[in-house]
Structures are given as structure tokens and as C-alpha cells.
Scaffold this active site. Sequence first.
Site, mmCIF file in Angstrom:
data_model
loop_
_atom_site.group_PDB
_atom_site.id
_atom_site.type_symbol
_atom_site.label_atom_id
_atom_site.label_comp_id
_atom_site.label_asym_id
_atom_site.label_seq_id
_atom_site.Cartn_x
_atom_site.Cartn_y
_atom_site.Cartn_z
ATOM 1 N NE ARG A 264 -4.668 -1.383 0.195
ATOM 2 C CZ ARG A 264 -4.443 -2.126 -0.531
ATOM 3 N NH1 ARG A 264 -3.788 -2.867 -1.778
ATOM 4 N NH2 ARG A 264 -5.407 -3.242 -0.941
ATOM 5 C CD GLU B 90 -2.599 3.519 -5.562
ATOM 6 O OE1 GLU B 90 -1.928 2.710 -4.525
ATOM 7 O OE2 GLU B 90 -3.660 2.546 -6.353
ATOM 8 C CG HIS C 243 -3.071 -0.813 -6.868
ATOM 9 N ND1 HIS C 243 -3.541 -0.282 -5.637
ATOM 10 C CD2 HIS C 243 -2.996 -1.744 -6.066
ATOM 11 C CE1 HIS C 243 -2.915 -1.381 -5.071
ATOM 12 N NE2 HIS C 243 -2.977 -1.934 -5.178
HETATM 13 C C1 DGY Z 1 -5.159 -6.293 -3.356
HETATM 14 O O1 DGY Z 1 -5.863 -6.927 -3.581
HETATM 15 O O2 DGY Z 1 -5.395 -5.294 -1.562
HETATM 16 C C2 DGY Z 1 -5.083 -5.029 -4.432
HETATM 17 O O3 DGY Z 1 -4.346 -4.363 -3.684
HETATM 18 C C3 DGY Z 1 -6.238 -5.132 -5.281
HETATM 19 O O4 DGY Z 1 -6.168 -6.571 -5.980
#
Ligand code: DGY
Length: 327
Positions: free
Chosen positions: A238, A267, A285
Site C-alpha cells: 500500500r 493513488e 497497482h
Molecule cells: C489488494 O488485493 O489489496 C490489491 O491491492 C488489489 O487487488
Amino acid sequence: MPASILMTRTLPDEALALARARATVDLHSGPQPLPKSELAARLGDKDGMVCLITDTIDAQTLAGAPRLRVIANVAVGYNNIDVAAATARGIVVTNTPDVLTETTADFAWALLMATARRVVEGDRYVRAGKFTRWEWDLLWGADVHGKTLGILGFGRIGRAMARRARGFAVRVLYHDALRADLAAERDLAATFVDKATLLKESDFVTLHTPLLPETHHLIGADELKMMKRTAYLINAARGPIVNEAQLVQALKDGWIAGAGLDVYEEEPKIHPGLFSLPSVVLAPHIASASYETRGKMATLAVENCLAVLEGKMPPTPVNPEVLRKSH
Ligand code: DGY
């Protein structure tokens, strides 16, 4: 009467058909996320929802959805949902762990390799018509094999990173709030160290923690200064785990050699300083975005949603305490 579900994005056929076979589906089919007001309005009479990380489900939205019993996020991360507010209202939140572990680790390794071996710079060079002959000193990068990988966050994806390291004869250090058991450490040939040791000794530091108050800006100026000047930072977890402005400074001033990023602090906004740095590989992402895995994520989210609506324990709840109270 069948339960009604808000689905905020068209999902692959199998998942959509499963939902439609057992519930009434209000489908938002456009590619743009639903605006907050429309999402709230459409959620008002729903029993369940299947949503994406681009849908913000906050306490205010939940307050306007008195029938809602389940929020099934199509992602392993769920920082887009106010889980405490959902729990207080007796709403089950679910996510999609496991099915994306290997795919995400594949991609984090791809970022690591691409960054160290300058794959994207090479691609740009060729497309620009600059490849006119083999050059002795063209695009030298860093070896990966035989180096040290530091894994911050040793859950499912962190461990999948460690498994792949063996094939590259890479030494693995890890740090996590919880130390793994000795059998796992032995199987994965991974050594538990404190965070500072990991930062100082690793050639590649890869992040695999969830975004929590404790992990917000886990990597900032102090940490980047501890890393080797030849080291690379990889983030497919993240964005806010890294202080992006301080990362830009670190890259510009040569505190570290480069970074491979799939996620960003705000983001889809990206710090403008990152765009001009050739030592950075930027991805939009997509770590879990394989045909196979996105299908599995969607189906698991629908199964989670239907299970709660049918009075069963969902496969992967985030706040199972809600169900334990009611069962
Ligand atoms: C998640 O699964 O948390 C990813 O960042 C998005 O697929």
C-alpha cells in the site's frame, strides 16, 4: 424474496452468474467508481455489497444502509472500508486473501528484477530507435542472485517472496510484528532481524505489511538513510506505507539506488518527482492483475457475500466476531 446486492463493478462471468443465481444484483457496470452520493443512494435498500478498493465505505455511508449485512471487498487489503464502523453495526466485512498471494509475489519479484536490471529503461531505449549496435557499457544494472532480500511484513505474500528467493540464491531477512515459528523460518531459509538490521543489510527491501496506523510511513527519511546506497525499495503493498516525498528525496540524493512501485501514497496521484527518475519503475497497482487471479478474487468475494446473506460463515471474514455474536 432473494437478497439484494449492490455490485460496484462488472465482475468476470463466473462471479456475476453466481451472484445472479442466488440474489438480485444491482450492477454498476461503468469503469468509473460510483460517486459517493450515488453509492450511498443505491446501497440504501441493499442487504449486501461486493465492492472494490476504489469504493470508500465510511461510517456515513454505512449509516444510510440500515439493511446491509455484508461488505465483500474484492481485494486482500480493506483500508477503503471503516471496519470498526461496520463491526459496530453488525456488518460483516470480507476480503480475498490466499487467492492472490502467489500472483502478487510474482509481480513484486517482477518489479524487483525490472528495477535492478533496468528492463523498462531498456524497452524505452529500443522503442526510441537508439539500439543501433551492442554496447559494452549500456544500461548496467545490479545483480539479483546472491544478494540479500529484506522482507518487511512476513504474512502470506511476504513468505511467498521468500520462497521465490531460493531460486535466485538470495539470502532472506525478514521483520514482522510477529516472529514466524521456527519451522517456517527453516523451510523458507528466512532469518528474523530487527527493522534497522534489515534496512542496513538488505540489497532489496520489499514491503508486504497491511496499511494500518502502525505501518503508515513505516519507510521515511530515517529508514531510507539506513539503507545501502546501492539498495532498492520495492512496494506492491500500500502506498502510504512509504513517505513518498521522502522517497523522492532519497532517490534524487542517492541515499538508495532505485525503487519499484506498484502503489502510491495518494493513488491515483503520484508524486511528480517520481516521473523524472529513471531509477524508478512505476506500475499502476496491478500486482494481483492476472486473468486467473482476478477471476478467483471475484468469485471468492461473491461467495463471501452470499454466505453471509444465507446465514453461513463466509470463507474469509475480516471481522468474524460479528458472526460469532450472532451464531
Ligand atoms: C489488494 O488485493 O489489496 C490489491 O491491492 C488489489 O487487488
